[in-house]
Design a protein around this motif. Structure first.
Motif, PDB file in Angstrom:
ATOM      1  N   ALA A   1      -1.886   9.399   1.095  1.00  0.00           N
ATOM      2  CA  ALA A   1      -3.563   9.218   1.466  1.00  0.00           C
ATOM      3  C   ALA A   1      -4.108   9.116   0.307  1.00  0.00           C
ATOM      4  O   ALA A   1      -4.844  10.059  -0.387  1.00  0.00           O
ATOM      5  CB  ALA A   1      -3.468  10.781   2.118  1.00  0.00           C
ATOM      6  N   ALA A   2      -4.967   7.727   0.061  1.00  0.00           N
ATOM      7  CA  ALA A   2      -5.006   7.627  -1.059  1.00  0.00           C
ATOM      8  C   ALA A   2      -6.628   7.867  -1.423  1.00  0.00           C
ATOM      9  O   ALA A   2      -6.658   9.215  -2.695  1.00  0.00           O
ATOM     10  CB  ALA A   2      -5.793   5.852  -1.949  1.00  0.00           C
ATOM     11  N   ARG A   3      -7.089   9.269  -0.465  1.00  0.00           N
ATOM     12  CA  ARG A   3      -8.142   9.713  -0.916  1.00  0.00           C
ATOM     13  C   ARG A   3      -8.299  11.110  -0.604  1.00  0.00           C
ATOM     14  O   ARG A   3      -8.603  12.406  -0.435  1.00  0.00           O
ATOM     15  CB  ARG A   3      -9.818   9.366   0.555  1.00  0.00           C
ATOM     16  CG  ARG A   3      -9.942   7.774  -0.129  1.00  0.00           C
ATOM     17  CD  ARG A   3     -11.342   7.576  -1.225  1.00  0.00           C
ATOM     18  NE  ARG A   3     -12.211   8.266  -0.541  1.00  0.00           N
ATOM     19  CZ  ARG A   3     -12.979   8.349   0.035  1.00  0.00           C
ATOM     20  NH1 ARG A   3     -13.468   6.852   0.247  1.00  0.00           N
ATOM     21  NH2 ARG A   3     -14.340   8.424   0.137  1.00  0.00           N
TER      22      ARG A   3
ATOM     23  N   ASP B   1      -6.396   5.510   3.059  1.00  0.00           N
ATOM     24  CA  ASP B   1      -7.227   6.030   2.761  1.00  0.00           C
ATOM     25  C   ASP B   1      -6.780   7.791   3.010  1.00  0.00           C
ATOM     26  O   ASP B   1      -6.538   8.387   2.719  1.00  0.00           O
ATOM     27  CB  ASP B   1      -8.703   6.376   2.752  1.00  0.00           C
ATOM     28  CG  ASP B   1      -9.069   5.418   1.460  1.00  0.00           C
ATOM     29  OD1 ASP B   1      -8.904   4.684   0.496  1.00  0.00           O
ATOM     30  OD2 ASP B   1     -10.202   4.858   1.676  1.00  0.00           O
ATOM     31  N   ALA B   2      -6.450   7.661   4.344  1.00  0.00           N
ATOM     32  CA  ALA B   2      -6.056   8.689   4.688  1.00  0.00           C
ATOM     33  C   ALA B   2      -5.121   9.501   5.757  1.00  0.00           C
ATOM     34  O   ALA B   2      -4.161   7.737   6.423  1.00  0.00           O
ATOM     35  CB  ALA B   2      -7.322   9.241   5.956  1.00  0.00           C
TER      36      ALA B   2
ATOM     37  N   LEU C   1     -13.721   4.984   5.051  1.00  0.00           N
ATOM     38  CA  LEU C   1     -12.392   5.569   4.805  1.00  0.00           C
ATOM     39  C   LEU C   1     -11.937   3.447   5.177  1.00  0.00           C
ATOM     40  O   LEU C   1     -11.935   3.137   6.209  1.00  0.00           O
ATOM     41  CB  LEU C   1     -11.360   6.194   5.368  1.00  0.00           C
ATOM     42  CG  LEU C   1     -12.340   7.533   4.701  1.00  0.00           C
ATOM     43  CD1 LEU C   1     -11.388   8.057   5.744  1.00  0.00           C
ATOM     44  CD2 LEU C   1     -11.941   7.544   3.359  1.00  0.00           C
ATOM     45  N   THR C   2     -10.738   3.044   3.998  1.00  0.00           N
ATOM     46  CA  THR C   2      -9.688   2.284   4.905  1.00  0.00           C
ATOM     47  C   THR C   2      -8.488   2.543   4.514  1.00  0.00           C
ATOM     48  O   THR C   2      -7.633   3.557   4.666  1.00  0.00           O
ATOM     49  CB  THR C   2     -10.217   0.957   4.227  1.00  0.00           C
ATOM     50  OG1 THR C   2      -9.440  -0.079   4.068  1.00  0.00           O
ATOM     51  CG2 THR C   2     -10.177   1.464   3.192  1.00  0.00           C
TER      52      THR C   2
ATOM     53  N   THR D   1       0.668  -1.381  -0.075  1.00  0.00           N
ATOM     54  CA  THR D   1       0.021  -0.245  -0.140  1.00  0.00           C
ATOM     55  C   THR D   1       0.933   1.685  -0.194  1.00  0.00           C
ATOM     56  O   THR D   1       2.257   1.993   0.737  1.00  0.00           O
ATOM     57  CB  THR D   1      -1.109  -0.242   1.265  1.00  0.00           C
ATOM     58  OG1 THR D   1      -1.666  -1.335   1.359  1.00  0.00           O
ATOM     59  CG2 THR D   1      -1.945   1.353   0.826  1.00  0.00           C
TER      60      THR D   1
ATOM     61  N   LEU E   1     -11.207   6.283  10.519  1.00  0.00           N
ATOM     62  CA  LEU E   1     -11.131   5.634   9.783  1.00  0.00           C
ATOM     63  C   LEU E   1     -13.057   5.145   8.980  1.00  0.00           C
ATOM     64  O   LEU E   1     -13.619   5.254   8.099  1.00  0.00           O
ATOM     65  CB  LEU E   1     -10.158   4.641   8.693  1.00  0.00           C
ATOM     66  CG  LEU E   1      -8.475   4.833   9.017  1.00  0.00           C
ATOM     67  CD1 LEU E   1      -8.093   3.703   8.951  1.00  0.00           C
ATOM     68  CD2 LEU E   1      -8.622   5.904   8.051  1.00  0.00           C
TER      69      LEU E   1
END
Length: 167
Positions: A32-34, A58-59, A54-55, A28, A49
């Motif tokens: 922060a993917a989101r 993500d953050a 979220l997972t 991973t 989360l």
């Protein structure tokens, strides 16, 4: 004198072994993917989360007593914005927060009463006026030229799970 107890961390290491046996997050990325960073309280009733659906990955999650913006939080946000993909920041206070039960001196008094530890003079960040504290922290971040992101202030209800935007 040792700080180790007979039980130590064995229960937590056993929990980690169970977690690692089904670990699915290898590879991973650290961004922060989101595009989200969350500043919230260290209260164990808050699961940032989960509350935002979220997972892992993500953050960026930064936690302090009372969810207050400290110099270390600002440093984390500067890194997050400029290197780790953060473009939205949520500052989340919550209901029934211990840091809203008094000011710094009153929290220090409570700590002293609990176990005799003296922390008077320590900057704890406690405030009985959560709305003013949240407004201050959001305004502080919005005024910082190094924190170039959308910033919102929110209140989380620990009894209903509802998150409400207030700034």
């Amino acid at each position: 004198m040792s700080n180790l107890t007979p039980m130590g961390f064995n229960d937590l290491l056993a929990g980690n072994a169970r977690y690692a046996s089904g670990f699915q997050w290898a590879g991973t990325p650290g961004v922060a993917a989101r595009g989200v960073a969350v500043i919230t309280c260290m209260d164990s009733r808050l699961d940032p989360l989960a509350m935002l659906d979220l997972t892992v990955g993500d953050a960026k999650i930064l936690r302090t007593p009372g969810g207050r913006v400290t110099p270390e939080v600002v440093t984390g946000l500067v890194v997050g914005v400029h290197l780790l993909g953060v473009d939205r920041i949520l500052v989340i206070a919550h209901t029934r927060c211990a840091m809203a039960s008094g000011d710094d001196a009153q929290i220090a008094d409570a700590i002293a009463a609990a176990d005799g530890t003296r922390v008077h003079g320590m900057a704890i960040g406690a405030s009985t006026d959560q709305a003013a504290a949240l407004d201050f922290d959001v305004s502080l971040l919005r005024a910082d030229p190094l924190v170039s992101a959308e910033i919102g202030g929110f209140m989380y209800d620990v009894d209903t799970g509802i998150l409400t935007q207030v700034h």
